[in-house]
Design a protein around this motif. Structure first.
Motif, short mmCIF file in Angstrom:
data_model
loop_
_atom_site.label_atom_id
_atom_site.label_comp_id
_atom_site.label_asym_id
_atom_site.label_seq_id
_atom_site.Cartn_x
_atom_site.Cartn_y
_atom_site.Cartn_z
N LYS A 166 0.84 -1.21 0.00
CA LYS A 166 0.00 0.00 0.00
C LYS A 166 0.88 1.26 0.00
CE LYS A 166 -3.80 -2.55 0.96
NZ LYS A 166 -4.24 -2.98 2.26
N GLU A 167 1.77 1.32 -0.97
CA GLU A 167 2.72 2.43 -1.04
C GLU A 167 2.00 3.77 -1.04
OE1 GLU A 167 5.37 2.63 -4.53
OE2 GLU A 167 5.25 4.78 -4.16
N CYS A 168 2.31 4.58 -0.06
CA CYS A 168 1.70 5.91 0.09
C CYS A 168 0.18 5.86 0.00
CB CYS A 168 2.27 6.88 -0.94
SG CYS A 168 4.05 7.03 -0.86
N GLY A 169 -0.40 4.77 0.46
CA GLY A 169 -1.85 4.64 0.48
C GLY A 169 -2.46 4.04 -0.79
N ALA A 185 17.01 12.03 -3.06
CA ALA A 185 15.59 11.70 -3.20
C ALA A 185 14.73 12.95 -3.01
CB ALA A 185 15.20 10.62 -2.19
N TYR A 186 15.18 13.79 -2.08
CA TYR A 186 14.46 15.05 -1.83
C TYR A 186 14.42 15.91 -3.09
CZ TYR A 186 12.43 17.67 1.99
OH TYR A 186 11.54 18.25 2.85
N GLY A 238 10.76 15.82 -4.10
CA GLY A 238 10.16 16.98 -3.45
C GLY A 238 9.62 16.63 -2.07
N LYS A 239 9.27 17.70 -1.34
CA LYS A 239 8.93 17.58 0.09
C LYS A 239 7.69 16.70 0.33
CE LYS A 239 8.36 20.71 4.02
NZ LYS A 239 6.99 20.90 4.42
N GLU A 240 6.66 16.95 -0.46
CA GLU A 240 5.39 16.26 -0.20
C GLU A 240 5.52 14.75 -0.32
OE1 GLU A 240 0.87 16.23 -1.92
OE2 GLU A 240 2.22 17.78 -2.65
N LYS A 241 6.16 14.32 -1.41
CA LYS A 241 6.34 12.88 -1.64
C LYS A 241 7.25 12.28 -0.56
CE LYS A 241 5.90 9.24 -4.41
NZ LYS A 241 4.61 8.63 -4.69
N MET A 242 8.28 13.02 -0.19
CA MET A 242 9.21 12.51 0.83
C MET A 242 8.48 12.31 2.15
SD MET A 242 12.12 11.79 -0.36
CE MET A 242 13.36 11.81 0.94
N GLU A 243 7.54 13.19 2.45
CA GLU A 243 6.76 13.02 3.68
C GLU A 243 5.88 11.77 3.59
OE1 GLU A 243 6.73 17.65 5.05
OE2 GLU A 243 4.84 16.76 4.39
#
Ligand SMILES: [Zn+2]
Length: 329
Positions: free
Chosen positions: A17-20, A112-113, A117-122
């Protein structure tokens, strides 16, 4: 509830369930006489899905002997440090070129950042270091012994320098990571033919090495492919030929753009990339929609399916152009 599918030969496929998202990234538990092996942890945010699967499969912490990843991209290995913490007995298995970046992940995280980007990294969750003494560095020909079954290591660079596949001699199946592309079981079922895409993202994609790795796997005695993205695919030869064909087409498309030069090099590069993306997108659109023209209209191919395909193709175009520009210099 974790989605677990029992495959033949004591292998269990778990939807991480990668990132939902369902059906995007899979981990596999392999049972041997001497214990269990987990192949791919997914990102750190998938650790919960792994722990749930461990509970449902009745695996005691000391029975998990190996945690292996095919390469260190975060959707495959971002959770390695987190998951390893729960299983003190488990050795962590990966290629040495990847291992050093999991022991000290600062460069991996920074890269990776930049890429995601920030959103995906979170969404991926926190990458924590793996203790060096737990790592087994594996190279071509190494074997993980689970007592009554052996898992061979095949070096398969091209998608990433540190990429390996793991071959299970009992089921003649290969855990392919991203080396053999990204497989869509849903679209394959709908279209009644295999739908998969080569994964060639910047900055690590190397066309020559990917072709070599594909030939190497194609000429091995494999019968099925355990795709990380996503699920079991067969017959393996047809799938690999499909990937080889697409890779050849996309590389040739890329070549025609990388040879176009203009007065303003920077602008020109951006334009070439956009044109290549568009051409690749049109190519896969024709392939997907050609046989069933109304697929998009009927809503069977959802917005999300389509977005996923297009995003992947865009990333792949960037990797192909960057590689071709590198070899030109
Ligand atoms: Zn990858």
């Amino acid at each position: 509830m974790a989605d677990i599918i029992e495959l033949s030969g004591d292998i269990f496929q778990v939807d991480l369930k990668e990132c939902g998202y369902e059906g995007r990234t899979a981990g596999y538990f392999v049972r041997g006489k001497d214990g269990w092996m987990l192949l791919e942890t997914g990102p750190a945010s998938s650790a919960g899905a792994i722990m749930e699967a461990v509970k449902l499969l009745g695996i005691k912490p000391e029975q998990l002997k190996y945690i292996a990843v095919t390469h260190i991209h975060l959707d495959h290995a971002g959770g390695l440090g987190v998951v390893a913490k729960y299983f003190n007995e488990a050795r962590v298995v990966l290629h040495p070129k990847g291992a050093r970046h999991m022991i000290n992940p600062s460069r991996l995280i920074a890269g990776a950042y930049n890429f995601w980007g920030k959103e995906k990294m979170e969404q991926y969750g926190e990458v924590i270091p793996v203790a060096e003494e737990r790592v087994i560095n594996v190279l071509e020909g190494d074997v993980i012994d689970l007592g009554d079954r052996k898992i061979e290591v095949w070096e398969t660079p091209g998608h990433a320098k540190n990429h390996v596949c793991y071959y299970d001699t009992r089921t003649r199946g290969v855990f392919s990571g991203d080396a053999l592309g990204v497989f869509s079981p849903k679209l394959s079922r709908l279209l009644e033919r295999p739908v998969l895409r080569p994964a060639t993202p910047a900055p690590d994609f190397n066309g020559e090495l990917m072709f070599k790795s594909l030939y190497r796997v194609a000429t091995s005695k494999i019968e099925q492919i355990y795709f990380t993205h996503f699920g079991v695919g067969r017959p393996s030869q047809l799938l690999i030929e499909n990937i080889l064909g697409q890779l050849s087409v996309f590389m040739e498309m890329g070549r025609s753009y990388s040879e176009q030069k203009g007065a303003d090099e920077k602008n020109n590069e951006q334009k070439n990339l956009e044109n290549l993306q568009l051409e690749m997108e049109q190519y896969i659109r024709k392939g997907l929609l050609g046989p069933k023209k109304n697929l998009e209209k009927t809503g069977i191919l959802t917005e999300q399916d389509w977005e996923f395909q297009v995003n992947m193709i865009r990333m792949s175009a960037g990797g192909i152009l960057q590689y071709l520009n590198k070899v030109k210099c």
